[in-house]
Design a protein around this motif. Structure first.
Motif, PDB file in Angstrom:
ATOM      1  N   ALA A   1      32.081  -0.346 -24.688  1.00 35.77           N
ATOM      2  CA  ALA A   1      30.809   0.351 -24.500  1.00 35.77           C
ATOM      3  C   ALA A   1      30.740   1.634 -25.322  1.00 35.77           C
ATOM      4  CB  ALA A   1      30.599   0.664 -23.020  1.00 35.77           C
ATOM      5  N   ALA A   2      31.866   2.338 -25.418  1.00 33.46           N
ATOM      6  CA  ALA A   2      31.895   3.602 -26.161  1.00 33.46           C
ATOM      7  C   ALA A   2      31.808   3.396 -27.663  1.00 33.46           C
ATOM      8  CB  ALA A   2      33.170   4.371 -25.816  1.00 33.46           C
ATOM      9  N   THR A   3      32.445   2.348 -28.170  1.00 32.58           N
ATOM     10  CA  THR A   3      32.561   2.159 -29.618  1.00 32.58           C
ATOM     11  C   THR A   3      31.541   1.188 -30.203  1.00 32.58           C
ATOM     12  OG1 THR A   3      34.216   0.400 -29.323  1.00 32.58           O
ATOM     13  CG2 THR A   3      35.030   2.653 -29.566  1.00 32.58           C
ATOM     14  N   VAL A   4      30.947   0.360 -29.359  1.00 30.89           N
ATOM     15  CA  VAL A   4      29.996  -0.648 -29.837  1.00 30.89           C
ATOM     16  C   VAL A   4      28.613  -0.440 -29.225  1.00 30.89           C
ATOM     17  CG1 VAL A   4      29.546  -3.136 -30.047  1.00 30.89           C
ATOM     18  CG2 VAL A   4      31.894  -2.292 -30.118  1.00 30.89           C
ATOM     19  N   ARG A   5      28.585   0.048 -27.971  1.00 32.70           N
ATOM     20  CA  ARG A   5      27.339   0.341 -27.246  1.00 32.70           C
ATOM     21  C   ARG A   5      26.400  -0.867 -27.204  1.00 32.70           C
ATOM     22  NH1 ARG A   5      26.690   6.266 -26.339  1.00 32.70           N
ATOM     23  NH2 ARG A   5      24.458   5.955 -26.050  1.00 32.70           N
ATOM     24  N   LYS A   6      26.991  -1.994 -26.794  1.00 38.86           N
ATOM     25  CA  LYS A   6      26.241  -3.216 -26.554  1.00 38.86           C
ATOM     26  C   LYS A   6      26.728  -3.826 -25.250  1.00 38.86           C
ATOM     27  CE  LYS A   6      25.762  -4.595 -31.446  1.00 38.86           C
ATOM     28  NZ  LYS A   6      25.992  -5.696 -32.428  1.00 38.86           N
ATOM     29  N   ASP A   7      25.953  -4.780 -24.710  1.00 38.36           N
ATOM     30  CA  ASP A   7      26.457  -5.535 -23.571  1.00 38.36           C
ATOM     31  C   ASP A   7      27.269  -6.719 -24.086  1.00 38.36           C
ATOM     32  OD1 ASP A   7      24.691  -7.592 -24.299  1.00 38.36           O
ATOM     33  OD2 ASP A   7      23.269  -7.164 -22.663  1.00 38.36           O
ATOM     34  N   LEU A   8      27.783  -7.517 -23.178  1.00 41.04           N
ATOM     35  CA  LEU A   8      28.661  -8.616 -23.573  1.00 41.04           C
ATOM     36  C   LEU A   8      27.916  -9.772 -24.221  1.00 41.04           C
ATOM     37  CD1 LEU A   8      31.130  -8.651 -20.542  1.00 41.04           C
ATOM     38  CD2 LEU A   8      31.330  -7.461 -22.738  1.00 41.04           C
ATOM     39  N   ASN A   9      26.594  -9.693 -24.211  1.00 45.63           N
ATOM     40  CA  ASN A   9      25.777 -10.699 -24.887  1.00 45.63           C
ATOM     41  C   ASN A   9      25.278 -10.195 -26.241  1.00 45.63           C
ATOM     42  OD1 ASN A   9      25.905 -12.663 -22.758  1.00 45.63           O
ATOM     43  ND2 ASN A   9      24.445 -11.409 -21.605  1.00 45.63           N
ATOM     44  N   ASN A  10      25.927  -9.149 -26.746  1.00 46.28           N
ATOM     45  CA  ASN A  10      25.614  -8.582 -28.064  1.00 46.28           C
ATOM     46  C   ASN A  10      24.225  -7.947 -28.117  1.00 46.28           C
ATOM     47  OD1 ASN A  10      26.689  -8.062 -30.691  1.00 46.28           O
ATOM     48  ND2 ASN A  10      25.257  -9.558 -31.545  1.00 46.28           N
ATOM     49  N   TYR A  11      23.770  -7.440 -26.950  1.00 49.85           N
ATOM     50  CA  TYR A  11      22.467  -6.764 -26.890  1.00 49.85           C
ATOM     51  C   TYR A  11      22.681  -5.273 -26.700  1.00 49.85           C
ATOM     52  CZ  TYR A  11      17.994  -5.120 -25.135  1.00 49.85           C
ATOM     53  OH  TYR A  11      16.828  -4.412 -24.957  1.00 49.85           O
ATOM     54  N   PRO A  12      21.865  -4.446 -27.369  1.00 50.83           N
ATOM     55  CA  PRO A  12      20.921  -4.791 -28.432  1.00 50.83           C
ATOM     56  C   PRO A  12      21.643  -5.050 -29.752  1.00 50.83           C
ATOM     57  CG  PRO A  12      20.873  -2.431 -28.031  1.00 50.83           C
ATOM     58  CD  PRO A  12      21.802  -3.007 -27.011  1.00 50.83           C
ATOM     59  N   GLU A  13      21.012  -5.778 -30.611  1.00 49.59           N
ATOM     60  CA  GLU A  13      21.664  -6.261 -31.825  1.00 49.59           C
ATOM     61  C   GLU A  13      22.256  -5.126 -32.656  1.00 49.59           C
ATOM     62  OE1 GLU A  13      20.620  -8.942 -35.820  1.00 49.59           O
ATOM     63  OE2 GLU A  13      19.151  -8.737 -34.198  1.00 49.59           O
ATOM     64  N   LYS A  14      21.549  -3.991 -32.736  1.00 48.28           N
ATOM     65  CA  LYS A  14      22.023  -2.859 -33.537  1.00 48.28           C
ATOM     66  C   LYS A  14      22.697  -1.787 -32.689  1.00 48.28           C
ATOM     67  CE  LYS A  14      18.610  -3.489 -37.216  1.00 48.28           C
ATOM     68  NZ  LYS A  14      17.522  -2.845 -38.011  1.00 48.28           N
ATOM     69  N   GLY A  15      22.896  -2.075 -31.401  1.00 44.90           N
ATOM     70  CA  GLY A  15      23.552  -1.113 -30.535  1.00 44.90           C
ATOM     71  C   GLY A  15      22.567  -0.157 -29.888  1.00 44.90           C
TER      72      GLY A  15
END
Length: 550
Positions: free
Chosen positions: A464-478
């Motif tokens: 969450a800290a380094t990618v800022r997405k959920d486990l379904n790759n949402y949102p696409e750009k973070g």
């Protein structure tokens, strides 16, 4: 004859050579320092000042005593146990800088409502739980109406029909809202006219819905766990935490009885987890007791801080806002206490050696607490007072963090991102979940999970800290990527910076000579693997004091 004679003459010489070689090896072996554990062939991130990597280290009496190349360590030390890490990644023992360790343990003995997708599913779980346990007072935790198709608070009507005589009290995932049935309300003596400073009794058409917010929850006196249940809860929490590589937890809000139970279990060796215990500041007598007693420090327990609640949670609209909620006109949330009371508490703590750690979600709560901190500390350095969550910060308030330590939970951002914008509006969202901005102001940031509000898994925190997405790759750009943390910053936030926030950086948080031998072997390199693999990281082994505890 000459040939036979030659062979005979060589035998004594060969025996002499072997004897000398064996003696030399024995002498060399005896000259090596004996240690308890050697780890070789590893990919170890020391998280020291230079963030150096190493291959091997030695442990003696629970302490790192040497760190270096394989040949350097094996040439100087001999050990009872040698671990060939086979190039696996090793990091310092992970620290959760804000969680509810004891509460999570107790939750293992209550109905779990985490992950429910509807109120009907909540009811189904309660019915199944009661069929198995047959308790006289049903309690549980974990529902979140924001995860349901109908994102409204539930009402007690169906609970009343299912349990007309047995009290039911089930907490929202953040612990700032409680759904109870009529039996529980009757037991507590609450009516629609009950006045609740610092909280709210949710009504519909003048009638109680069964939802209580923040201070209103205090009217419901849940049954206290027995000592057996309390001990089992602590042990259950320890088992779960070790399995995720946690070797230190900051338990945010414990009462005296629980702290003393933890200490007794640690002293006997039953409980091994290192605990930074924040004393719950909800009782004046408890604040006075610990200030008189002074700091308590052992190798496993550190008591030198108070946890204060500034406001409620954003999900239940209890967070104190400077202007009304975007999705609820004329509703501002609320501070838990009066501004005067916060000033009194802060002055009392400032006059002691204790640290003040305040839960502050809304921009109003953060503004008030930051100004209060500045007023009472008078620019004193190294007090390391913390704002827990620091979730929504007004632009002009970021400058306060030059001397106030931010303690945040990255998975809150990815849990709230679906609805937070609608709740507080685009302008306030610019200062929400602003981890990089907070890091840049203070220079360090402590990372935690707030479990059981979020999952225990620290690798979800890392993701969450380094990618800022959920486990379904949402949102696409973070999500709000201007506030993403680097992997190195994140690992520091889960180790050495978290240790710093606890005044423990000299004994833990990195793999360095003289520090506790707390370390974790992972199944993959979290500093180098692709983003999508981060949540799949697993702990191979967890070591505390050089002892394998998982």
């Amino acid at each position: 004859m000459s040939s036979t004679s030659t062979r005979k003459s060589k035998k004594p010489q060969m025996r002499k050579t072997l004897f000398i070689l064996g003696t030399t090896l024995a002498i060399l072996s005896c000259s090596k320092e004996k240690v308890d554990l050697i780890v070789i062939n590893s990919n170890t991130y020391t998280v020291n000042k230079n963030f150096e990597q190493t291959a091997a280290f030695a442990v003696k009496d629970g302490i790192f005593i040497a760190i270096g190349a394989n040949e350097e360590i094996t040439g100087k030390y001999q050990a009872t146990e040698i671990i060939d890490a086979k190039k696996q990644t090793i990091v310092p023992g992970l620290i959760d800088a804000h969680c509810h360790f004891y509460r999570m343990g107790l939750q293992q003995q209550k109905v779990s409502l985490e992950g429910t997708t509807s109120y009907d599913e909540v009811l189904q779980r309660i019915v199944a739980f009661q069929k198995e346990k047959n308790t006289s007072f049903i309690t549980g935790r974990g529902w979140d109406q924001n995860d349901w198709a109908v994102q409204e608070f539930p009402t007690k009507d169906k609970l009343d029909a299912l349990f007309p005589t047995i009290p039911v009290a089930i907490s929202r995932v953040d612990g700032h809202a409680l759904l109870v049935n009529q039996a529980a309300l009757d037991f507590a003596g609450i009516s629609a006219n009950t006045v609740v400073p610092g909280g709210e009794i949710i009504l519909a058409d003048g009638k109680m819905t069964g939802v209580l917010i923040d201070a209103a929850m205090d009217f419901i006196k849940l049954p206290d766990p027995s000592q057996k249940e309390a001990i089992q809860g602590l042990l259950d929490a320890q088992k779960i935490s070790f399995s995720y590589g946690l070797t230190t937890v900051d338990d945010a809000g414990l009462d005296r009885n629980t702290i003393e139970l933890i200490d007794s279990l640690q002293q006997t060796g039953v409980l091994k987890m290192r605990i930074y215990a924040m004393v719950s500041g909800d009782k004046q007598a408890q604040i006075e007791y610990y200030i008189r007693k002074g700091k308590i420090k052992t190798n496993h327990l550190n008591v030198r801080s108070f946890k204060i609640y500034g406001d409620g949670a954003l999900g239940s609209r209890g967070a104190a806002m400077r202007s009304s909620y975007t999705d609820r006109e004329n509703h501002f949330g609320a501070l838990i206490y009066s501004p005067e009371r916060y000033r009194e508490i802060a002055k009392q703590i400032a006059a002691s050696d204790y640290q003040m750690n305040t839960h502050a979600i809304g921009d109003s709560a953060n503004t008030w607490m930051l100004k209060t901190y500045k007023e009472v500390l008078k620019n004193a350095k190294n007090r390391r007072w913390r704002i827990e969550h620091a979730q929504i910060i007004s632009e002009e308030d970021f400058n306060y963090f030059d001397n106030i330590l931010p303690s945040v939970q990255p998975t809150h951002a990815t849990s709230d991102m679906y609805w937070a914008g609608e709740r507080i509006g685009a302008k306030r969202m610019k200062g929400a979940y602003a981890f990089k901005d907070l890091l840049n102001k203070y220079g360090k940031i402590a990372l935690g999970t707030d479990f059981p509000v979020e999952q225990v898994n620290p690798f979800l925190t890392f993701y969450a800290a380094t990618v800022r997405k959920d486990l379904n790759n949402y949102p696409e750009k973070g999500f709000q990527m201007e506030n993403v943390l680097t992997r190195e910053e994140t690992l520091k936030g889960m180790t050495i910076w978290a240790a710093f926030s606890n005044f423990e950086e000299d004994e833990k948080g990195s793999i360095e000579i003289g520090k506790f031998a707390d370390f974790v072997i992972l199944n993959q390199d979290i500093l180098k693997i692709s983003d999508d693999k981060l949540p799949k990281t697993r702990v191979v082994s967890t070591f505390l004091n050089g002892e394998k505890v998982y």
